[in-house]
Write a protein that holds these residues in place. Sequence first.
Motif, short mmCIF file in Angstrom:
data_model
loop_
_atom_site.label_atom_id
_atom_site.label_comp_id
_atom_site.label_asym_id
_atom_site.label_seq_id
_atom_site.Cartn_x
_atom_site.Cartn_y
_atom_site.Cartn_z
N ALA A 78 -6.74 -2.53 -12.87
CA ALA A 78 -8.05 -3.43 -12.38
C ALA A 78 -7.92 -3.79 -10.80
CB ALA A 78 -8.42 -4.60 -13.40
N ALA A 79 -6.97 -4.23 -10.44
CA ALA A 79 -6.61 -4.54 -9.05
C ALA A 79 -6.86 -3.06 -8.07
CB ALA A 79 -5.35 -5.32 -8.74
N HIS A 80 -6.38 -2.20 -8.58
CA HIS A 80 -6.34 -1.09 -7.98
C HIS A 80 -7.87 -0.54 -7.84
CE1 HIS A 80 -5.44 3.74 -7.76
NE2 HIS A 80 -6.04 3.14 -6.52
N GLN A 81 -8.79 -0.85 -8.94
CA GLN A 81 -9.89 -0.37 -8.79
C GLN A 81 -10.69 -1.40 -7.65
OE1 GLN A 81 -11.65 2.23 -10.20
NE2 GLN A 81 -9.72 2.99 -10.80
N ALA A 82 -10.41 -2.58 -7.73
CA ALA A 82 -10.72 -3.58 -6.65
C ALA A 82 -10.74 -2.95 -5.25
CB ALA A 82 -10.37 -4.85 -6.91
N LEU A 83 -9.61 -2.49 -5.07
CA LEU A 83 -9.18 -2.08 -3.72
C LEU A 83 -9.96 -0.83 -3.45
CD1 LEU A 83 -5.35 -2.41 -3.19
CD2 LEU A 83 -7.13 -3.82 -2.65
N ARG A 94 7.39 -0.11 -10.50
CA ARG A 94 7.95 -1.00 -9.35
C ARG A 94 6.90 -1.95 -9.00
NH1 ARG A 94 10.14 1.64 -3.72
NH2 ARG A 94 11.58 2.48 -5.32
N LEU A 95 5.58 -1.69 -8.80
CA LEU A 95 4.65 -2.54 -8.57
C LEU A 95 4.13 -3.42 -9.53
CD1 LEU A 95 1.86 -0.15 -6.90
CD2 LEU A 95 2.97 -1.67 -5.81
N CYS A 96 4.44 -2.98 -10.66
CA CYS A 96 4.36 -4.08 -11.91
C CYS A 96 5.25 -5.08 -11.81
CB CYS A 96 4.12 -3.57 -13.12
SG CYS A 96 2.69 -2.60 -13.53
N GLU A 97 6.36 -4.73 -11.54
CA GLU A 97 7.71 -5.81 -11.38
C GLU A 97 7.54 -6.61 -10.31
OE1 GLU A 97 12.67 -5.43 -11.11
OE2 GLU A 97 11.31 -3.61 -11.30
N ALA A 98 7.32 -6.10 -9.03
CA ALA A 98 7.14 -6.75 -7.66
C ALA A 98 5.84 -7.82 -7.74
CB ALA A 98 6.72 -5.92 -6.68
N LEU A 99 4.93 -7.50 -8.77
CA LEU A 99 3.53 -8.30 -8.51
C LEU A 99 3.66 -9.01 -9.91
CD1 LEU A 99 0.84 -5.62 -7.63
CD2 LEU A 99 2.03 -7.48 -6.11
N GLY A 100 4.63 -8.97 -10.82
CA GLY A 100 4.47 -9.67 -12.14
C GLY A 100 3.35 -9.53 -12.77
N LEU A 130 0.75 -1.42 -0.12
CA LEU A 130 0.02 0.00 0.03
C LEU A 130 0.72 1.34 0.10
CD1 LEU A 130 -2.84 -1.07 2.59
CD2 LEU A 130 -2.88 -1.06 -0.14
N GLU A 131 2.12 1.52 0.76
CA GLU A 131 2.84 2.31 0.53
C GLU A 131 3.28 2.69 -0.66
OE1 GLU A 131 6.90 3.92 2.90
OE2 GLU A 131 5.94 2.23 3.43
N ASP A 132 3.87 1.76 -1.61
CA ASP A 132 4.15 2.05 -2.92
C ASP A 132 2.98 2.37 -3.56
OD1 ASP A 132 6.85 1.37 -2.76
OD2 ASP A 132 6.60 -0.86 -3.02
N LEU A 133 2.01 1.75 -3.33
CA LEU A 133 0.42 2.29 -4.17
C LEU A 133 0.29 3.61 -3.88
CD1 LEU A 133 -1.86 1.47 -5.88
CD2 LEU A 133 -3.09 0.81 -3.99
N GLY A 134 0.36 4.12 -2.54
CA GLY A 134 0.06 5.34 -2.24
C GLY A 134 1.03 6.47 -2.84
N ALA A 135 2.19 6.03 -3.01
CA ALA A 135 3.28 6.99 -3.88
C ALA A 135 3.38 6.86 -5.45
CB ALA A 135 4.59 6.46 -3.38
N ALA A 137 -2.05 8.21 0.23
CA ALA A 137 -2.41 9.49 -0.37
C ALA A 137 -3.06 9.44 -1.88
CB ALA A 137 -1.02 10.23 -0.63
N SER A 138 -2.71 8.28 -2.58
CA SER A 138 -3.24 8.06 -3.92
C SER A 138 -4.70 7.70 -3.92
CB SER A 138 -2.34 7.12 -4.78
OG SER A 138 -2.38 5.93 -4.02
N LEU A 139 -5.26 7.05 -2.89
CA LEU A 139 -6.52 6.74 -2.89
C LEU A 139 -7.32 7.85 -2.25
CD1 LEU A 139 -6.40 2.99 -1.21
CD2 LEU A 139 -6.46 3.57 -3.53
#
Length: 448
Positions: A220-225, A206-212, A196-201, A438-440
């Motif tokens: 789509a995952a962001h919208q789900a959250l 980095r997220l695409c790489e970390a989550l594959g 969530l910290e990386d998502l907020g920033a 912050a992003s949310l």
Amino acid sequence: MRSQPSLELGQHQQLALTPQLRQALRLLQCSTQELEQEIAQALADNPLLEREDVAPDAASASAEMLDRHWSQPSRQAVTDDIPESPASQSLADHLLQQLHTTRASDRDQGLVTILIGELDQQGYLDFDPQTYAASLPELDIQDEEWSAALRLLQSFDPAGVGARDVAECLRLQLRARADEWPSGVLDCALRLTGLLEDLGAGRWGRLCEALGCDRVQLEAAHQALLSLDPHPLGLWQDEATYYVVPDILFYRTGDGWQVSLNPALEPRLRVAPDLAEQLETASTPALREQMTQARQLIQQLGQRRQTILRVAEFMTVHQRAFLDQGASALRPLALRDVAQALELHESTISRATRLKYAQTPWGVIELKQFFGNSVQTASGEDTSSRAIQAIMRTLLDAEAADQPLSDMRLTKLLADQGIVIARRTVAKYREVMGVPPASLRKHRRSAN
């Protein structure tokens, strides 16, 4: 070789409480509204019980005290999570009803009941099973038993109940609504709750790489959250409206801070005098049993009053700075500190502070808000984690709608005030406060 029947003696341990002790613990844990329901039921079941009449002089004195102390305007709210619209049925009752429909053993039901009693107003679990187990070694409670009890609790409605933090709350909601998203999006969203910290920033690469996953799946995952609620109980509690009335009154006198129980909420029962006289001459086993129950309830209510008052009196000494200055002056305090000072068990302090509210110069707050972990400032002094959260709340309330404060920015602003803590600690406190990244926050404001 034939087996022969035999008798063997063995020892085993289980959660076992006498009915009297179980009732005393239940009464101590009850909120004002829950206690009134218990008393109403007792009066209906036991004809020997009746309410004590309040003397006219005492009633007028009580009204004068309430007018004097409740009419004071709140200069600052310590917390925003005081319930204003709970359901007619309490969350604990709602969860216990579900528990009783399961096939869990008596021991497992006892452990889940303990966990339910430790839930905060938002349904989050602020509880250390190891500490509880260590205080009751004779019960030999294993970590696996706590884990099984927690899994059972987290399977109940509303989804998200029993979570330890916002990330876990979101994961529980995702699993409860798993059929709403493709499996790939669901898996990505579940893993995204740990970042969530990386998502907020906004670190999308980095997220695409970390989550594959690719950017489309991540979106789509962001919208789900975004469709979830870090405070799911707010929706469950939106059936009725009532205002919190404080159980405890803190007020200043010439001798310093004093505390008293709210006389308007103090249930006083007695054995009906005329019926008690009749029992002296004509008594049956059933009436004698009702007399015993009546006296036990009166004694347990007295013990409840005494315990709550002792805890509140401790606060007038330990948290005097808060009473004088506000939430930012809260001192570090743990349940064990109060338990040791009052020579009571930690679980007793937890029950005595659950859903008990106090009128202070800074608003009406739950007694549990007086507790917080110790954090060392740049000057070497210890401050409370709740005090830091109060400062963070002030900063967040003042943030620009189109430029919400990131965790890094909050860390810098706190450091400017002499509170040097890691960014991950700031993120943890923000999650405990139920504040999205912050992003949310920015996304929701722009959507509105």
